[in-house]
Scaffold this motif. Structure first.
Motif, PDB file in Angstrom:
ATOM      1  N   LYS A 141       0.820  -1.218   0.000  1.00 16.40           N
ATOM      2  CA  LYS A 141       0.000   0.000   0.000  1.00 16.40           C
ATOM      3  C   LYS A 141       0.852   1.266   0.000  1.00 16.40           C
ATOM      4  O   LYS A 141       0.418   2.298  -0.497  1.00 16.40           O
ATOM      5  CB  LYS A 141      -0.960  -0.013   1.198  1.00 16.40           C
ATOM      6  CG  LYS A 141      -2.011  -1.100   1.085  1.00 16.40           C
ATOM      7  CD  LYS A 141      -2.908  -1.154   2.309  1.00 16.40           C
ATOM      8  CE  LYS A 141      -3.930  -2.266   2.166  1.00 16.40           C
ATOM      9  NZ  LYS A 141      -4.796  -2.385   3.341  1.00 16.40           N
ATOM     10  N   GLN A 178      -3.371 -10.389   4.278  1.00 14.23           N
ATOM     11  CA  GLN A 178      -4.306  -9.860   5.278  1.00 14.23           C
ATOM     12  C   GLN A 178      -3.632  -9.801   6.647  1.00 14.23           C
ATOM     13  O   GLN A 178      -3.806  -8.829   7.384  1.00 14.23           O
ATOM     14  CB  GLN A 178      -5.565 -10.720   5.331  1.00 14.23           C
ATOM     15  CG  GLN A 178      -6.619 -10.160   6.260  1.00 14.23           C
ATOM     16  CD  GLN A 178      -7.906 -10.965   6.211  1.00 14.23           C
ATOM     17  OE1 GLN A 178      -7.948 -12.086   5.716  1.00 14.23           O
ATOM     18  NE2 GLN A 178      -8.969 -10.385   6.724  1.00 14.23           N
ATOM     19  N   SER A 179      -2.823 -10.800   6.980  1.00 15.23           N
ATOM     20  CA  SER A 179      -2.131 -10.813   8.274  1.00 15.23           C
ATOM     21  C   SER A 179      -1.094  -9.701   8.381  1.00 15.23           C
ATOM     22  O   SER A 179      -0.662  -9.343   9.470  1.00 15.23           O
ATOM     23  CB  SER A 179      -1.467 -12.169   8.524  1.00 15.23           C
ATOM     24  OG  SER A 179      -0.265 -12.304   7.778  1.00 15.23           O
ATOM     25  N   LYS A 180      -0.688  -9.146   7.242  1.00 13.25           N
ATOM     26  CA  LYS A 180       0.301  -8.065   7.197  1.00 13.25           C
ATOM     27  C   LYS A 180      -0.343  -6.710   6.892  1.00 13.25           C
ATOM     28  O   LYS A 180       0.349  -5.756   6.536  1.00 13.25           O
ATOM     29  CB  LYS A 180       1.370  -8.373   6.129  1.00 13.25           C
ATOM     30  CG  LYS A 180       2.207  -9.577   6.437  1.00 13.25           C
ATOM     31  CD  LYS A 180       3.053  -9.304   7.662  1.00 13.25           C
ATOM     32  CE  LYS A 180       4.038 -10.410   7.930  1.00 13.25           C
ATOM     33  NZ  LYS A 180       4.927 -10.079   9.038  1.00 13.25           N
ATOM     34  N   ASN A 181      -1.668  -6.627   7.029  1.00 13.66           N
ATOM     35  CA  ASN A 181      -2.419  -5.399   6.731  1.00 13.66           C
ATOM     36  C   ASN A 181      -2.201  -4.921   5.301  1.00 13.66           C
ATOM     37  O   ASN A 181      -2.164  -3.729   5.038  1.00 13.66           O
ATOM     38  CB  ASN A 181      -2.087  -4.288   7.734  1.00 13.66           C
ATOM     39  CG  ASN A 181      -2.529  -4.636   9.128  1.00 13.66           C
ATOM     40  OD1 ASN A 181      -3.633  -5.153   9.323  1.00 13.66           O
ATOM     41  ND2 ASN A 181      -1.683  -4.382  10.103  1.00 13.66           N
ATOM     42  N   GLN A 182      -2.065  -5.865   4.392  1.00  9.43           N
ATOM     43  CA  GLN A 182      -1.899  -5.556   2.972  1.00  9.43           C
ATOM     44  C   GLN A 182      -3.023  -6.183   2.144  1.00  9.43           C
ATOM     45  O   GLN A 182      -2.880  -6.365   0.939  1.00  9.43           O
ATOM     46  CB  GLN A 182      -0.525  -6.049   2.468  1.00  9.43           C
ATOM     47  CG  GLN A 182       0.645  -5.361   3.112  1.00  9.43           C
ATOM     48  CD  GLN A 182       0.679  -3.869   2.827  1.00  9.43           C
ATOM     49  OE1 GLN A 182       0.448  -3.408   1.716  1.00  9.43           O
ATOM     50  NE2 GLN A 182       0.963  -3.082   3.862  1.00  9.43           N
ATOM     51  N   ASP A 183      -4.145  -6.496   2.814  1.00 11.09           N
ATOM     52  CA  ASP A 183      -5.264  -7.101   2.094  1.00 11.09           C
ATOM     53  C   ASP A 183      -5.768  -6.118   1.043  1.00 11.09           C
ATOM     54  O   ASP A 183      -5.657  -4.919   1.187  1.00 11.09           O
ATOM     55  CB  ASP A 183      -6.375  -7.542   3.043  1.00 11.09           C
ATOM     56  CG  ASP A 183      -6.750  -6.479   4.067  1.00 11.09           C
ATOM     57  OD1 ASP A 183      -5.842  -5.877   4.647  1.00 11.09           O
ATOM     58  OD2 ASP A 183      -7.953  -6.268   4.269  1.00 11.09           O
ATOM     59  N   GLY A 184      -6.291  -6.680  -0.041  1.00 10.01           N
ATOM     60  CA  GLY A 184      -6.799  -5.873  -1.141  1.00 10.01           C
ATOM     61  C   GLY A 184      -5.770  -5.633  -2.227  1.00 10.01           C
ATOM     62  O   GLY A 184      -6.118  -5.167  -3.314  1.00 10.01           O
ATOM     63  N   LYS A 233      -3.200 -14.378  -0.245  1.00 12.89           N
ATOM     64  CA  LYS A 233      -4.129 -13.333   0.214  1.00 12.89           C
ATOM     65  C   LYS A 233      -4.337 -13.425   1.729  1.00 12.89           C
ATOM     66  O   LYS A 233      -4.442 -12.398   2.404  1.00 12.89           O
ATOM     67  CB  LYS A 233      -5.448 -13.434  -0.535  1.00 12.89           C
ATOM     68  CG  LYS A 233      -5.305 -12.993  -1.985  1.00 12.89           C
ATOM     69  CD  LYS A 233      -6.574 -13.193  -2.786  1.00 12.89           C
ATOM     70  CE  LYS A 233      -6.341 -12.787  -4.230  1.00 12.89           C
ATOM     71  NZ  LYS A 233      -7.500 -13.032  -5.075  1.00 12.89           N
ATOM     72  N   ASP A 234      -4.375 -14.633   2.251  1.00  6.98           N
ATOM     73  CA  ASP A 234      -4.482 -14.831   3.697  1.00  6.98           C
ATOM     74  C   ASP A 234      -3.270 -14.219   4.397  1.00  6.98           C
ATOM     75  O   ASP A 234      -3.395 -13.513   5.400  1.00  6.98           O
ATOM     76  CB  ASP A 234      -4.599 -16.329   4.001  1.00  6.98           C
ATOM     77  CG  ASP A 234      -4.744 -16.627   5.480  1.00  6.98           C
ATOM     78  OD1 ASP A 234      -5.664 -16.076   6.102  1.00  6.98           O
ATOM     79  OD2 ASP A 234      -3.930 -17.418   6.002  1.00  6.98           O
ATOM     80  N   TYR A 235      -2.094 -14.481   3.853  1.00  6.90           N
ATOM     81  CA  TYR A 235      -0.866 -13.915   4.406  1.00  6.90           C
ATOM     82  C   TYR A 235      -0.884 -12.382   4.318  1.00  6.90           C
ATOM     83  O   TYR A 235      -0.554 -11.693   5.287  1.00  6.90           O
ATOM     84  CB  TYR A 235       0.353 -14.482   3.679  1.00  6.90           C
ATOM     85  CG  TYR A 235       1.625 -13.764   4.012  1.00  6.90           C
ATOM     86  CD1 TYR A 235       2.211 -13.884   5.264  1.00  6.90           C
ATOM     87  CD2 TYR A 235       2.237 -12.942   3.073  1.00  6.90           C
ATOM     88  CE1 TYR A 235       3.379 -13.200   5.583  1.00  6.90           C
ATOM     89  CE2 TYR A 235       3.401 -12.262   3.377  1.00  6.90           C
ATOM     90  CZ  TYR A 235       3.967 -12.390   4.633  1.00  6.90           C
ATOM     91  OH  TYR A 235       5.112 -11.704   4.931  1.00  6.90           O
ATOM     92  N   THR A 238      -5.011 -17.903  -2.764  1.00  8.12           N
ATOM     93  CA  THR A 238      -5.768 -17.776  -1.516  1.00  8.12           C
ATOM     94  C   THR A 238      -4.816 -17.789  -0.317  1.00  8.12           C
ATOM     95  O   THR A 238      -4.981 -17.005   0.621  1.00  8.12           O
ATOM     96  CB  THR A 238      -6.811 -18.904  -1.390  1.00  8.12           C
ATOM     97  OG1 THR A 238      -7.722 -18.797  -2.494  1.00  8.12           O
ATOM     98  CG2 THR A 238      -7.580 -18.812  -0.086  1.00  8.12           C
TER      99      THR A 238
END
Length: 87
Positions: A13, A43-49, A39-41, A36
């Motif tokens: 981001k 999300q755990s690093k606040n980089q989802d999307g 994407k799960d990983y 998938t």
């Protein structure tokens, strides 16, 4: 255990490039499943999307799993090897 290594580069981001490997059992051939995991990983690093497609994530090679990899795969199905800008 033999594992497949998927070389992955994601634009964070903040614009920097995040480099990590998604490591999963070599019997998983479906890129959608590998994405998938990534994407799960993310999300755990606040980089989802952030985009994660075949452009960002490519199969690299097969290797023998380390005990650390096997433990993570047994727990959640995959292992992430962080390389650059993953903190």
């Amino acid at each position: 255990m033999r594992v497949a290594v998927w070389d992955t580069y994601i634009t964070r981001k903040d614009g920097s490039i995040m480099h990590f490997d998604i490591i999963a059992p070599d019997i998983i051939k479906d890129e959608t499943i590998i994405h998938t995991f990534g994407k799960d990983y993310l999300q755990s690093k606040n980089q989802d999307g952030q985009p994660l497609t075949a452009k960002e994530c490519r199969f690299c090679h097969i290797e023998a799993a380390t005990p650390e990899m096997e433990a993570a795969i047994n727990r959640k199905g995959y292992f992430i090897l962080e390389m650059e800008n993953c903190k």
